[in-house]
Design a protein around this motif. Structure first.
Motif, PDB file in Angstrom:
ATOM      1  N   LYS A  38      23.456  66.207 -32.044  1.00  0.00           N
ATOM      2  CA  LYS A  38      22.692  65.744 -30.802  1.00  0.00           C
ATOM      3  C   LYS A  38      23.083  64.661 -29.845  1.00  0.00           C
ATOM      4  O   LYS A  38      22.945  64.517 -28.619  1.00  0.00           O
ATOM      5  CB  LYS A  38      21.375  65.370 -31.152  1.00  0.00           C
ATOM      6  CG  LYS A  38      20.477  66.532 -31.701  1.00  0.00           C
ATOM      7  CD  LYS A  38      19.957  67.484 -30.910  1.00  0.00           C
ATOM      8  CE  LYS A  38      19.301  68.680 -31.314  1.00  0.00           C
ATOM      9  NZ  LYS A  38      18.929  69.691 -30.155  1.00  0.00           N
ATOM     10  N   THR A  39      23.501  63.505 -30.487  1.00  0.00           N
ATOM     11  CA  THR A  39      24.170  62.345 -29.665  1.00  0.00           C
ATOM     12  C   THR A  39      25.671  62.418 -29.813  1.00  0.00           C
ATOM     13  O   THR A  39      26.177  63.145 -30.846  1.00  0.00           O
ATOM     14  CB  THR A  39      23.430  61.070 -30.270  1.00  0.00           C
ATOM     15  OG1 THR A  39      23.837  60.744 -31.451  1.00  0.00           O
ATOM     16  CG2 THR A  39      22.242  61.023 -30.185  1.00  0.00           C
ATOM     17  N   TYR A  40      26.200  61.815 -29.066  1.00  0.00           N
ATOM     18  CA  TYR A  40      27.540  61.630 -29.105  1.00  0.00           C
ATOM     19  C   TYR A  40      28.025  60.988 -30.338  1.00  0.00           C
ATOM     20  O   TYR A  40      29.129  61.276 -30.959  1.00  0.00           O
ATOM     21  CB  TYR A  40      28.467  61.070 -27.794  1.00  0.00           C
ATOM     22  CG  TYR A  40      29.768  61.033 -27.934  1.00  0.00           C
ATOM     23  CD1 TYR A  40      30.640  62.102 -27.927  1.00  0.00           C
ATOM     24  CD2 TYR A  40      30.610  59.896 -28.129  1.00  0.00           C
ATOM     25  CE1 TYR A  40      32.022  62.185 -28.011  1.00  0.00           C
ATOM     26  CE2 TYR A  40      32.140  59.646 -28.047  1.00  0.00           C
ATOM     27  CZ  TYR A  40      32.731  61.195 -27.958  1.00  0.00           C
ATOM     28  OH  TYR A  40      33.899  61.366 -28.437  1.00  0.00           O
ATOM     29  N   GLU A  41      27.502  59.833 -30.813  1.00  0.00           N
ATOM     30  CA  GLU A  41      27.714  59.293 -31.772  1.00  0.00           C
ATOM     31  C   GLU A  41      27.595  59.973 -33.198  1.00  0.00           C
ATOM     32  O   GLU A  41      28.430  60.054 -33.996  1.00  0.00           O
ATOM     33  CB  GLU A  41      26.989  58.041 -31.941  1.00  0.00           C
ATOM     34  CG  GLU A  41      27.233  57.065 -33.188  1.00  0.00           C
ATOM     35  CD  GLU A  41      26.283  55.704 -33.195  1.00  0.00           C
ATOM     36  OE1 GLU A  41      24.960  55.931 -32.634  1.00  0.00           O
ATOM     37  OE2 GLU A  41      26.821  54.690 -33.280  1.00  0.00           O
ATOM     38  N   GLU A  42      26.656  60.728 -33.178  1.00  0.00           N
ATOM     39  CA  GLU A  42      26.512  61.834 -34.356  1.00  0.00           C
ATOM     40  C   GLU A  42      27.513  62.693 -34.413  1.00  0.00           C
ATOM     41  O   GLU A  42      27.964  63.354 -35.488  1.00  0.00           O
ATOM     42  CB  GLU A  42      24.777  62.195 -34.227  1.00  0.00           C
ATOM     43  CG  GLU A  42      24.660  63.490 -35.334  1.00  0.00           C
ATOM     44  CD  GLU A  42      23.490  64.163 -34.985  1.00  0.00           C
ATOM     45  OE1 GLU A  42      22.808  64.187 -35.874  1.00  0.00           O
ATOM     46  OE2 GLU A  42      23.150  64.606 -33.828  1.00  0.00           O
ATOM     47  N   THR A  43      27.909  63.393 -33.393  1.00  0.00           N
ATOM     48  CA  THR A  43      28.884  64.543 -33.100  1.00  0.00           C
ATOM     49  C   THR A  43      30.429  63.806 -33.496  1.00  0.00           C
ATOM     50  O   THR A  43      31.010  64.426 -34.342  1.00  0.00           O
ATOM     51  CB  THR A  43      29.099  64.881 -31.810  1.00  0.00           C
ATOM     52  OG1 THR A  43      27.640  65.252 -31.215  1.00  0.00           O
ATOM     53  CG2 THR A  43      30.083  66.129 -31.986  1.00  0.00           C
TER      54      THR A  43
END
Length: 129
Positions: A38-43
């Protein structure tokens, strides 16, 4: 384990895409793996885990790992929602030690700020609605 044999780092090229649902990270030289979030950090976190899981079976074979490192790219998608980065992996293949560096196109000094600003808007850590 590789770390005992080499202090070498490995570099993997990735294509990052902002989608309607979040982000996708595709490995340029390893088309069979990818990460979504969902977020870039999570990805990015998922991409490190996926990459480590993919590489661990080759931990005793430097040549196999090197075969997947960033060497060439067939096509470059320069759409407004796509950008490229490099993931550096230490010899022990630890996902907690992996780092990402963004690739900005060569441009004039005056244009660098615009490129960086555009990139920061793409990775703004907010969930995309």
């Amino acid at each position: 384990m590789i770390q005992a044999e080499s202090n070498q780092n490995f570099v993997f090229g990735v294509k990052n895409t902002k989608t309607n649902d979040g982000y996708t990270i595709n490995f340029i030289n390893i088309p069979q793996i990818f990460a979504k979030g969902k977020t870039y950090e999570e990805t990015v976190y998922y991409s490190y885990r996926v990459l480590a899981n993919f590489l661990l079976p080759f931990s005793d074979n430097l040549d196999k790992i090197k075969a997947y490192t960033f060497r060439t790219v067939d096509t470059v998608d320069m759409s407004e929602n796509t950008f490229y980065s490099l993931i550096t992996v230490t010899g022990d293949l630890d996902p907690h030690k992996m780092e990402t560096a963004f690739i900005l196109p060569q441009t004039t000094a005056a244009h660098v700020n615009q490129e960086a600003d555009m990139l920061s808007k793409l990775i703004n850590y907010q969930i995309i609605s």
